[in-house]
Write an enzyme that holds these catalytic residues in place. Structure first.
Site, mmCIF file in Angstrom:
data_model
loop_
_atom_site.group_PDB
_atom_site.id
_atom_site.type_symbol
_atom_site.label_atom_id
_atom_site.label_comp_id
_atom_site.label_asym_id
_atom_site.label_seq_id
_atom_site.Cartn_x
_atom_site.Cartn_y
_atom_site.Cartn_z
ATOM 1 N N LYS A 1 34.899 3.528 -24.113
ATOM 2 C CA LYS A 1 35.210 3.113 -25.271
ATOM 3 C C LYS A 1 36.982 3.879 -25.328
ATOM 4 C CE LYS A 1 35.606 6.002 -29.626
ATOM 5 N NZ LYS A 1 34.394 7.099 -30.433
ATOM 6 N N SER B 1 32.386 6.365 -35.240
ATOM 7 C CA SER B 1 33.552 5.746 -34.929
ATOM 8 C C SER B 1 33.870 4.838 -33.144
ATOM 9 C CB SER B 1 34.711 6.562 -34.246
ATOM 10 O OG SER B 1 34.578 8.112 -33.177
ATOM 11 N N SER C 1 29.343 9.288 -34.317
ATOM 12 C CA SER C 1 29.911 7.908 -33.529
ATOM 13 C C SER C 1 29.369 7.330 -32.844
ATOM 14 C CB SER C 1 31.208 8.702 -33.284
ATOM 15 O OG SER C 1 32.484 8.693 -33.943
HETATM 16 N N1 GLN Z 1 32.679 10.097 -38.882
HETATM 17 C C1 GLN Z 1 32.813 11.624 -38.931
HETATM 18 C C2 GLN Z 1 33.189 11.797 -38.427
HETATM 19 O O1 GLN Z 1 34.719 11.203 -38.974
HETATM 20 C C3 GLN Z 1 31.837 11.536 -37.130
HETATM 21 C C4 GLN Z 1 33.071 11.470 -35.462
HETATM 22 C C5 GLN Z 1 32.857 10.542 -34.422
HETATM 23 O O2 GLN Z 1 31.384 11.679 -33.841
HETATM 24 N N2 GLN Z 1 33.415 11.193 -34.451
HETATM 25 O O3 GLN Z 1 33.925 12.398 -38.183
#
Ligand code: GLN
Length: 479
Positions: free
Chosen positions: A71, A146, A170
């Site tokens: 990532k 994400s 995410s």
């Molecule tokens: N979707 C969640 C957010 O927008 C989690 C994102 C993540 O785990 N980085 O914060």
């Protein structure tokens, strides 16, 4: 095209037997990427610096010759690390994250950097400055976020495995949308050194893989104490691979009533419930449990996470980190313009929300209260784990949604994390694995265990996986 389809453990066997070489696997993946990634957009950069492979690693190392994607918020020395944000374009990581270092020492080949939501803010991979990643099962749909690029690359056989980060889901939510396995380890299990911080009390790095055995394999490489991360835990790492294939008879799992019912897509619930019946048939005792503070989890998370991110992102001001805006007349204007031009809309929203929640006069009403409720959420898990060895839930209330469907409505987007964020707030490990299909799209089942009991997840997950025969090949055909 066969090596690209393999798991890491299958490749190991082939290499050991002399029937394939890492160069062949890399060549196959590269030609697949050339053919497919123009459309899917899983990758945002490749290893041009040659820092994605370590020479002279002995062949008996656990990931020898296994190509993986990383990532774009995890540092690889000499390569860009941009968090898919304009503000970090051109930033080259001066050192390896500990997770990167461990993969390299284990013999992995770091193929390239995977797309993500900007700074990991999001559940759809649409907020990336490189454009959205598409879901290999249906290119009109999001891969989740994400870590969307990490999940989609594994689902489409453009990487054998990958790394993501999970602050509120995410890793698990995109794993669920793309039909692959994803693990958020216990907070402190995997070093965060070299992970560009979003919310430091929630962030964890974890793997995406094609099956549970590979998940155990990668976790055994990543896990362990790291003196460079003060929140990393000095807890011995058990032999995760020995859990694969063990009997699950007599284990007790709980179904939290708050995770079923209102708001869930009926086909998702049906797939998860039918998988639970399979566990029961294997001799697992299934009982109802309650996590009564679940209803506050989204509100708590969207105070804690933006608060921490507003503080972590303060460093991107065009001075030491972040692209500097040209033509400002004074220092204040330089900060304003650099940040205003560099951050996307969701990042700006979170910085504003977090700064407000932490500001004098509001801190007690928002941040402090959220932290108190966070403790109640953690206690719910402690209570539940007095009765059961693991919890089973859906990973997400729906299967993959359409590109554009939720991007204009932050609240709808935030609600797609409703089943994943509690595990981050409580610090407990959670794994998502594919358990069936809803209208032809993958459905993820989430297993949650006690802190530092990833073993239970691997044992239950591998037993269930054998019963399910999930049609992974559908993604690679569609891609
Ligand atoms: N979707 C969640 C957010 O927008 C989690 C994102 C993540 O785990 N980085 O914060």
């Amino acid at each position: 095209m066969t090596l690209a389809r393999k798991t890491a453990h299958e490749l190991r066997e082939l290499y050991r037997a002399g029937s394939a070489t890492p160069d062949q696997t890399v060549a196959e993946l590269k030609s697949r990427i050339a053919a497919k990634d123009g459309r899917l957009n899983c990758y945002v950069g490749f290893d041009a610096a040659g820092s994605g492979v370590r020479r002279n690693v002995p062949q008996d190392r656990p990931l020898w010759g296994v190509p993986v994607a990383i990532k774009d918020n995890i540092c690889v020395e000499g390569q860009e690390a941009t968090c898919a944000s304009k503000i970090l374009k051109g930033y080259v990581a001066p050192y390896n994250a500990t997770a990167t270092e461990r993969l390299l020492e284990a013999g992995a080949i770091l193929l390239g950097r995977a797309n993500m939501d900007e700074f990991a803010f999001g559940s759809s991979c649409e907020s990336s400055c490189y454009g959205p990643t598409r879901n290999p099962w249906d290119a009109e749909r999001v891969p989740g976020g994400s870590s969307g690029g990490s999940a989609a690359s594994v689902a489409a056989d453009l990487a054998i495995a990958s790394l993501g980060s999970d602050t509120g889901g995410s890793i698990r939510q995109p794993a669920s949308f793309c039909g692959v396995v994803g693990l958020k380890p216990t907070y402190g299990r995997v070093s965060r050194y070299g992970l560009i911080a979003f919310a430091s009390s929630l962030d964890q790095i974890g793997p995406f893989t094609k099956d549970v055995r590979d998940c155990a394999l990668l976790t055994s490489v990543l896990a362990g104490y790291d003196p460079k991360d003060s929140t990393s835990a000095d807890v011995p790492v058990p032999d995760y691979l020995s859990e694969i294939g063990k009997s699950v008879k007599g284990l007790r799992v709980g179904l939290p009533e708050e995770y079923f019912g209102k708001g869930i897509q009926p086909e998702v619930e049906a797939a998860v419930r039918s998988a639970i019946e399979k566990l029961r048939a294997l001799g697992v005792e299934v009982r109802p449990v309650s996590l009564p503070h679940t209803k506050y989890a989204v509100s708590v998370y969207y105070l804690v996470a933006p608060s921490e991110c507003s503080s972590n992102l303060a460093r991107f001001d065009g001075v030491r980190f972040g692209r500097r805006s040209e033509g400002a007349r004074n220092l204040l204007e330089m900060y304003e313009r650099s940040r205003g031009e560099g951050f996307g809309a969701e990042a700006r929203r979170r910085i504003v929300l977090g700064t407000f929640a932490l500001s004098s006069g509001y801190y007690d009403a928002y941040y402090l209260r959220a932290m108190r409720v966070r403790t109640l959420i953690r206690r719910d898990f402690e209570e539940a784990f007095k009765e059961v060895d693991a919890l089973v839930t859906p990973t997400s209330p729906s299967a993959a949604f359409k590109i554009g469907e939720k991007s204009a409505d932050p609240i709808q987007m935030y609600l797609s994390d409703i089943y994943t964020i509690s595990a981050n707030l409580a610090g407990v490990p959670a794994l998502s694995m594919p358990c069936g299909l809803a209208q032809g799209l993958p459905v993820g089942l989430q297993l949650i265990a006690k802190p530092f009991d990833e073993q239970a997840l691997f044992r239950l997950g591998s037993a269930l996986e054998r019963e399910l025969a999930f049609p992974r090949s559908a993604a690679r055909e569609a891609a």
